[in-house]
Write an enzyme that holds these catalytic residues in place. Structure first.
Site, PDB file in Angstrom:
ATOM      1  N   LYS A 194      25.230  49.220  43.486  1.00  0.00           N
ATOM      2  CA  LYS A 194      26.304  48.378  44.032  1.00  0.00           C
ATOM      3  C   LYS A 194      27.135  49.195  44.997  1.00  0.00           C
ATOM      4  CE  LYS A 194      30.705  46.206  42.837  1.00  0.00           C
ATOM      5  NZ  LYS A 194      31.709  45.920  41.795  1.00  0.00           N
ATOM      6  N   GLU A 239      44.613  42.974  40.410  1.00  0.00           N
ATOM      7  CA  GLU A 239      43.868  43.939  39.597  1.00  0.00           C
ATOM      8  C   GLU A 239      44.758  45.086  39.123  1.00  0.00           C
ATOM      9  OE1 GLU A 239      39.420  45.842  39.409  1.00  0.00           O
ATOM     10  OE2 GLU A 239      40.041  44.496  41.014  1.00  0.00           O
TER      11      GLU A 239
END
Length: 433
Positions: A194, A239
């Site tokens: 990723k 976040e």
């Protein structure tokens, strides 16, 4: 300088020049009546305004009693050492003992050690905060410059900037999708699992950008995120990289995104598809694993949920997981932030491979975008988010906005471009576009 609140409380406020870390600080926190909207207390033209707010609670501040700018791979460690020295010499008198009261420093740090943006940690000379129904004012000064008596006062509403144009930053939209396609190819051939690809755009205005306008709009429209302002970096992040409080550490991981339509029934169906998406679940798993692995050496026990939930924000929905742990050592929130950065949610996995791909394909300096942003107190407790949904004010009439997307083997470049546009919306709306 007069600063007045609805209760007409008279409190000491002072703005001091930069102090060396060896200079002792005098810190006073006093309980006050609820001052209402905290952003409205930021004075017009305030130097070094700071903000950390969620659902109306948190704090705002201005002025600078002490500060340090760090660079390179030691940017976190150097800031931590400076902070410990400052805390050890400070004299603190506090009527309130809540997170964010007493002596606090706010900061943000560059995503990359190679970035000249480095890290900034500074102590506001005035902080007004609220938590759990309790409000306070903290003033910080040197012994030779003890503050006088002043009042808290709400500022006149700030003017909205007049947007005159916008343009792509390092890459055009087409160039960025080509870079994403190149990243997907490398993932598919096994170079990495990723990578998070970011892009930037530049907004120009015909009038000066007042940070208070942006902060007020963000706090009102995205109140379940953390609205922040540190040294020209402004945003509303969903976040929470970590919260350290009384021996406990928690982290909220977001990875996997879908744009909302405004139709509640349709959005519920989209949330269900997000929760079943193999591409998004794969991306999310990498992010959770990276945070859990970074926290585990510091914890005696941890709770890592097996599956994520869907977090609903005004413009997008995310797959989210809350990780919690019990610390077995006296490690500060800033040290923990350094351990966690960069997580797979903003970099990728394996970390070193993802960093190399980012440096090659993004063709830009992220600066403090995607780095830790937050605060630390004298006990080492604090909250550090990830600098997302943000912009960096580059001049009085220019701001650079950033957005990034997690790329895995199943990513479609055109869909990632659309996702990045959705993530730019909070700052675009705050600017009035």
């Amino acid at each position: 300088m007069l600063i007045a609140g609805s209760a007409g409380v008279v409190l000491p406020v002072v703005t001091m020049p930069l102090l060396a870390s060896s200079s002792p600080l005098v810190v006073r926190t006093r309980r006050i009546a609820d001052p209402g909207d905290l952003v409205a207390l930021l004075p017009a033209g305030a130097e070094h305004p700071v903000t950390w707010l969620r659902e109306g609670d948190g704090f705002v501040g201005w002025g600078r009693a002490a500060a340090i700018h760090t660079t390179g791979t030691s940017r976190f460690a150097d800031a931590e050492a400076w902070w410990r020295d400052l805390v050890d010499s400070a004299v603190v008198r506090a009527e309130v003992s809540l997170p964010g009261s007493g002596l606090v420093a706010v900061g943000s740090f560059a995503f990359s050690a190679a970035s000249p943006a480095g890290g900034i940690l500074h102590v506001p000379s005035t902080v007004v905060g609220r938590r759990d129904g309790v409000s306070w004012v903290t003033t910080v000064s040197a012994p030779a410059h003890l503050p006088g008596e002043v009042q808290l006062r709400r500022s006149a509403p700030p003017s909205a900037p007049v947007v005159t144009g916008s343009h792509d930053g390092a890459l055009t939209g087409e160039q960025w999708t080509e870079a994403v396609a190149a990243a997907v190819s490398r993932i598919q051939r096994g170079d990495l699992d990723k990578v998070v690809m970011a892009r930037d755009i530049v907004i120009d205005t015909g009038t000066a950008i007042d940070p208070r306008h942006l902060l007020g709009r963000l706090a009102a429209a995205y109140d379940n995120t953390w609205t922040y302002s540190v040294d020209g970096l402004i945003g509303a992040t969903p976040e929470m990289l970590l919260r350290r409080e009384k021996g406990l550490v928690t982290s909220r991981i977001l990875a996997g995104t879908i744009r909302r339509t405004g139709d509640d029934e349709h959005d519920l169906a989209l949330a269900g598809s997000l929760a079943r998406s193999s591409k998004d679940l794969e991306e999310h798993e990498y992010a959770v694993r990276s945070v859990a692995d970074a926290l585990r050496p510091h914890c005696s026990s941890m709770n890592v949920p097996e599956s994520p939930f869907v977090l609903h924000l005004p413009n997008v929905m995310h797959l989210a997981t809350d990780v919690a742990g019990v610390l077995h050592e006296d490690v500060s929130s800033l040290d923990l932030a350094a351990s966690l950065h960069p997580s797979a949610a903003v970099c990728g996995t394996p970390t070193l491979s993802a960093r190399d791909v980012i440096a090659e394909l993004e063709q830009m300096d992220r600066g403090r975008y995607a780095g830790p942003v937050g605060w630390i107190d004298a006990d080492g407790d604090g909250e550090w988010g990830i600098a997302l949904r943000c912009g960096i004010i580059e001049s009085s009439s220019r701001i650079r906005l950033f957005a990034g997307c997690g790329i895995v083997a199943g990513s479609e470049p055109s869909a990632e471009l659309a996702e990045s546009e959705a993530k730019l919306l909070p700052m675009r709306h705050a600017l009035g576009e």
